[in-house]
Design a protein around this motif. Structure first.
Motif, PDB file in Angstrom:
ATOM      1  N   GLU A 309       0.820  -1.210   0.000  1.00 24.99           N
ATOM      2  CA  GLU A 309       0.000   0.000   0.000  1.00 24.99           C
ATOM      3  C   GLU A 309       0.852   1.257   0.000  1.00 24.99           C
ATOM      4  O   GLU A 309       0.470   2.287  -0.542  1.00 24.99           O
ATOM      5  N   GLU A 310       2.066   1.192   0.626  1.00 29.62           N
ATOM      6  CA  GLU A 310       2.942   2.357   0.667  1.00 29.62           C
ATOM      7  C   GLU A 310       3.477   2.679  -0.727  1.00 29.62           C
ATOM      8  O   GLU A 310       3.585   3.840  -1.119  1.00 29.62           O
ATOM      9  N   VAL A 316       3.625   4.175  -7.394  1.00 26.66           N
ATOM     10  CA  VAL A 316       4.306   3.091  -8.105  1.00 26.66           C
ATOM     11  C   VAL A 316       3.252   2.112  -8.624  1.00 26.66           C
ATOM     12  O   VAL A 316       2.462   1.583  -7.832  1.00 26.66           O
ATOM     13  N   PRO A 317       3.210   1.835  -9.953  1.00 30.21           N
ATOM     14  CA  PRO A 317       2.211   0.882 -10.472  1.00 30.21           C
ATOM     15  C   PRO A 317       2.540  -0.533 -10.015  1.00 30.21           C
ATOM     16  O   PRO A 317       3.655  -1.010 -10.183  1.00 30.21           O
ATOM     17  N   MET A 318       1.603  -1.180  -9.429  1.00 26.63           N
ATOM     18  CA  MET A 318       1.780  -2.528  -8.909  1.00 26.63           C
ATOM     19  C   MET A 318       0.841  -3.480  -9.641  1.00 26.63           C
ATOM     20  O   MET A 318      -0.316  -3.142  -9.920  1.00 26.63           O
TER      21      MET A 318
END
Length: 382
Positions: A309-310, A316-318
């Motif tokens: 989540e951070e 940042v695309p996850m």
């Protein structure tokens, strides 16, 4: 506790007391307890943050321009010579602050020179009845610290003597307080160029008032120092990338020596932003030279993994795990499933009926068999 040593060093510079110099223009002795200088020197005490130095200077002696370069505040209590008054006015034009204490009515001529006004008059006021301060302007930064009801009571300060000045003589003045008896200005501010001329129509020595013995005296003086820019917040600890509170001027060109030995010379008005190395920085160009420390941000030592989540919060695309969406059956499939379920329930009942019939047949057979058993013949009588 980790294997990295980049964050194992901490640099620290002990804070030094700031040197504040106040020029006092008057003719009295420092040991004379009946004069303002005696109380002024005792009002400023040395602390860990500041050391205020009172520099007495006779009101009839010339003043070199180099002497005022290191002065943050000037206090005037006497009539000045024309040459000295000119020097003080030049000091005001450099965005500085001057406190003029009207100890006698004759000093109003010096006040006229400093304020750039003509025709000023002052009337000596004294008598059996004392005066007090009224109509205090707590909205002004100088008196703002006293705005709290716990500190706003000035009625215990009695003025035995004061000089009556007509407010109309100062069209640009900002009245900070008036005397309660005649509504004459007691404390006011006159803008002179970029500077500020503060005027007190009575002294704080015992012959004029009880101001020096009041709890308001010391905070009021420090408030004047703060407005004059003499009390500055000095920082000796920074983190990487943080802007340092350093600015070069024409009077002081600063050169900063970085931890790796390289030097950076600041242009006039330029801020120092090259805090890109941890270590001790030395500032040259001022006397005495001083140092400050730059350290890594404490967040750099946090080696625990960041939650997903951070990363998303930082943009940042996850790639998230795909969740299979259940497929809803059609109406025909639903009917088929329902029929299949009913058929399975019917099969269960059929099995139960077969078991019940088998049990019933066994009971019937057993009952018939028992009823067909032959009777035992009785013995013939002899």
């Amino acid at each position: 506790g980790d294997d990295e040593d980049f964050d194992n060093a901490l640099y620290f510079v002990e804070a030094k007391a700031e040197q504040v110099k106040v020029l006092y223009l008057g003719n009295e002795l420092e040991t004379d307890s009946t004069q303002p200088l005696y109380y002024l020197k005792r009002a400023f005490q040395q602390t860990r943050r500041q050391v205020v130095q009172i520099i007495p200077h006779r009101a009839d002696a010339p003043l070199a321009e180099s002497e005022t370069d290191v002065i943050q505040l000037i206090v005037v209590t006497e009539s000045l010579t024309d040459e000295l008054a000119k020097s003080v006015r030049e000091f005001l034009s450099k965005d500085r602050t001057v406190l003029f204490v009207l100890k006698t009515g004759a000093a109003v001529q010096t006040l006229s020179t400093l304020a750039g006004l003509t025709g000023l008059t002052a009337e000596e006021v004294s008598g059996n009845r004392y005066a007090m301060l009224g109509e205090i302007n707590f909205q002004h930064p100088l008196l703002g610290p006293f705005a709290d009801p716990r500190y706003s009571d000035f009625t215990k300060i009695h003025f035995w003597k004061h000089r009556r000045l007509e407010a109309g003589q100062f069209p640009s003045a900002r009245i900070l307080a008036r005397f309660d008896d005649d509504k004459a200005p007691a404390f006011f501010e006159i803008p002179v160029g970029k500077g500020s001329l503060l005027v007190l129509a009575s002294g704080w020595h015992p012959a004029d008032s009880q101001l020096a013995l009041s709890s308001k005296f010391v905070p009021l003086l420090y408030s004047m120092l703060e407005q004059s820019g003499a009390l500055k917040v000095q920082r000796f600890q920074y983190v990487i990338g943080e802007e340092a509170f350093l600015t070069s001027t024409n009077a002081a060109r600063l050169t900063i020596r970085k931890p790796d030995g390289s030097q950076v010379e600041l242009a006039v008005g330029e801020k120092f932003r090259q805090t890109d190395q941890p270590g001790l920085y030395t500032v040259n160009g001022i006397q005495p030279p001083w140092r400050f420390a730059v350290n890594l941000d404490a967040a750099e030592s946090r080696t625990a993994p960041l939650p997903m989540e951070e990363f998303e919060r930082f943009g940042v695309p996850m790639q998230k795990e795909k969740i299979k969406t259940p497929i809803r059956p059609t109406e025909k499939q639903r009917q088929h499933l329902l029929a299949t379920e009913l058929e399975s329930q019917q099969r269960l009942w059929r099995r139960l009926l077969v078991v019940a019939l088998v049990v019933l047949l066994i009971e019937s057979w057993l009952a018939g068999w028992l009823t067909r058993r032959p009777a035992v013949p009785s013995e013939a009588n002899a």
